[in-house]
Scaffold this motif. Sequence first.
Motif, PDB file in Angstrom:
ATOM      1  N   ASN A 228     -50.984  15.983 -53.563  1.00 41.40           N
ATOM      2  CA  ASN A 228     -50.880  17.036 -54.554  1.00 41.40           C
ATOM      3  C   ASN A 228     -52.107  17.946 -54.585  1.00 41.40           C
ATOM      4  OD1 ASN A 228     -48.334  16.242 -55.519  1.00 41.40           O
ATOM      5  ND2 ASN A 228     -49.265  14.630 -56.770  1.00 41.40           N
ATOM      6  N   ARG A 229     -53.081  17.691 -53.700  1.00 47.27           N
ATOM      7  CA  ARG A 229     -54.273  18.519 -53.719  1.00 47.27           C
ATOM      8  C   ARG A 229     -53.929  19.937 -53.293  1.00 47.27           C
ATOM      9  NH1 ARG A 229     -56.362  19.698 -48.762  1.00 47.27           N
ATOM     10  NH2 ARG A 229     -55.670  18.479 -46.979  1.00 47.27           N
ATOM     11  N   SER A 230     -54.800  20.864 -53.660  1.00 50.30           N
ATOM     12  CA  SER A 230     -54.590  22.266 -53.318  1.00 50.30           C
ATOM     13  C   SER A 230     -54.609  22.433 -51.801  1.00 50.30           C
ATOM     14  CB  SER A 230     -55.699  23.115 -53.949  1.00 50.30           C
ATOM     15  OG  SER A 230     -55.545  24.458 -53.591  1.00 50.30           O
ATOM     16  N   LYS A 231     -53.623  23.135 -51.280  1.00 48.12           N
ATOM     17  CA  LYS A 231     -53.518  23.333 -49.840  1.00 48.12           C
ATOM     18  C   LYS A 231     -54.488  24.411 -49.363  1.00 48.12           C
ATOM     19  CE  LYS A 231     -50.268  20.298 -49.401  1.00 48.12           C
ATOM     20  NZ  LYS A 231     -50.527  19.014 -48.705  1.00 48.12           N
ATOM     21  N   LYS A 232     -55.048  24.192 -48.184  1.00 49.85           N
ATOM     22  CA  LYS A 232     -56.045  25.102 -47.638  1.00 49.85           C
ATOM     23  C   LYS A 232     -55.457  25.904 -46.490  1.00 49.85           C
ATOM     24  CE  LYS A 232     -59.956  22.158 -48.930  1.00 49.85           C
ATOM     25  NZ  LYS A 232     -61.152  21.431 -48.453  1.00 49.85           N
TER      26      LYS A 232
ATOM     27  N   ASN B 147     -59.011  31.800 -51.857  1.00 50.64           N
ATOM     28  CA  ASN B 147     -59.144  30.367 -51.595  1.00 50.64           C
ATOM     29  C   ASN B 147     -58.961  30.020 -50.123  1.00 50.64           C
ATOM     30  OD1 ASN B 147     -59.362  29.711 -54.484  1.00 50.64           O
ATOM     31  ND2 ASN B 147     -57.213  30.336 -54.566  1.00 50.64           N
TER      32      ASN B 147
ATOM     33  N   GLU C  69     -51.148  33.354 -51.120  1.00 50.20           N
ATOM     34  CA  GLU C  69     -51.537  31.947 -51.025  1.00 50.20           C
ATOM     35  C   GLU C  69     -50.519  31.052 -51.725  1.00 50.20           C
ATOM     36  OE1 GLU C  69     -56.389  31.946 -50.798  1.00 50.20           O
ATOM     37  OE2 GLU C  69     -55.474  32.466 -52.726  1.00 50.20           O
ATOM     38  N   SER C  70     -50.108  31.427 -52.917  1.00 47.49           N
ATOM     39  CA  SER C  70     -49.102  30.639 -53.641  1.00 47.49           C
ATOM     40  C   SER C  70     -47.768  30.650 -52.895  1.00 47.49           C
ATOM     41  CB  SER C  70     -48.912  31.194 -55.051  1.00 47.49           C
ATOM     42  OG  SER C  70     -50.095  31.080 -55.809  1.00 47.49           O
TER      43      SER C  70
ATOM     44  N   THR D   9     -48.026  28.169 -49.972  1.00 45.50           N
ATOM     45  CA  THR D   9     -48.022  26.791 -50.457  1.00 45.50           C
ATOM     46  C   THR D   9     -46.620  26.361 -50.872  1.00 45.50           C
ATOM     47  OG1 THR D   9     -50.320  26.951 -51.190  1.00 45.50           O
ATOM     48  CG2 THR D   9     -48.989  25.218 -52.174  1.00 45.50           C
TER      49      THR D   9
END
Length: 468
Positions: free
Chosen positions: A6-10, A37, A107-108, A111
């Motif tokens: 669930n961590r923020s994707k890079k 980001n 970015e969203s 993801t």
Amino acid sequence: MEEKTNRSKKICFALLVHNKRSVVLDLLDNIRGYCPNSSVILYNGGNDSSLCDHLGVPVCPTSRKLYYGITGIYLLETMRWLEDMNYDYDYLINMDSDALFVREGYESFITQQMNDKDYMGVDTKLSHEDSFIGNQVREEYDLWKPLFGEKPLYESFNVGQVFSRRLVRRFLKSKQYDELKTRLKKTGAFGIDEVAYVTMTERYGFELNAYPASTGSSIRYRPYFALDETIGLLNGNEKGYLLHPVPRDMKDETRVFVQNNLKQLIQSNAEAQERFLDTYLGDMPFFIRRQKSTGNTVEWLTASLGQGISYWKSVKSRGKINMYGPHTFGSERVEAFTALETRIGNIEMICRIGKELIHYWRDEDSSEWFESPAFAEGVRGTPAFIESSYGNFEVVAPLKDGGLGHWWRNNDQGLTWSGPDTFGNDVYEEVMLIENNLKQLTVVVKTDDEYRFFVRDDGHSWEWLGPY
């Protein structure tokens, strides 16, 4: 299969560049503003080995001269390099220097779209018999048959191709890696990167996915995006984030519009300001990259906490950013301003103080700032300011009673301001002034979350036409 967390994707953008350092800097600023980001790496495919030096962005060490349309090897070498240094990313996205973001949200979008996917591209499909790039590869049948076999080819537009880290590792660990690398070096097929990677992805057993049409429609081969089409996209398609192609010309109407939009975002949005500044310098920060900038120096103008304007210079040296300033000038409370670098290298600015417009300019030899008397009254909002191809200073500002005013200064005769010519009827706060590709003055305004534009009939009636 790798475990999803669930961590923020890079996101990592792999950016192939060829020339025009100013265009590269423009795109790096653009990505920082709209995809804050994400990280960026560069591959220098041009003749100038120093093109990417001292930009503060990693450069692929195997970079070398590549030829137009036959650039497929760059992405495989980039994948290998990132893996060798254990670069931290989840999605690798292929980019080119003639692309620009026009709004936040990409970015969203990535993801969400890539949550259960490993590959996505623009207009991903079977390569039909009448496909130009597909037929380029078919003409090299003997070269590609050992990899592609007899099954149909696939194709996907190069810019915007997205690869998960899992898929990248599949490319690198495949027994066919060396064969793919050798063929990408040998090929003469134009657009091979639009066939090789998507076809190999399918051969490796991964599902192929296309961008939703709402987002993919603004990413294409040709024609270049004109200003009116770009404005139409922003008004009519909230899912259009990335624009391709945009001419690699710093004076192109669309590039200037996108750049001005970003500068206005930075001036008005504290979150956007933090993407460019580590410390608070003042209100409404406005950044200037000189026309001959190497990327190491950025100059800032801000409204002082009390009164006047502050000038700052940010200099990057040996990986460290040193901030010099402030040099403060002016004694009045500035409510809005804009600035530019002139052809002769001065920084000049237009400030709104109350309902008046004041012109300041910086002497580059003495570093002193000078103030001219107010040349406009009855204004509101934020003014716009350019130096036109006529050699004039041109200023447009919203009027307090509605509509817009245009003032100009002939820089060859007397340096006196003229105007205003008035046009438009609505109440405006923000305005952009651009010289379009036909050398006509063009004003872009935003009302009710929509952009509209006026065009001056230069060379004929000289009247302002619109809004469109």
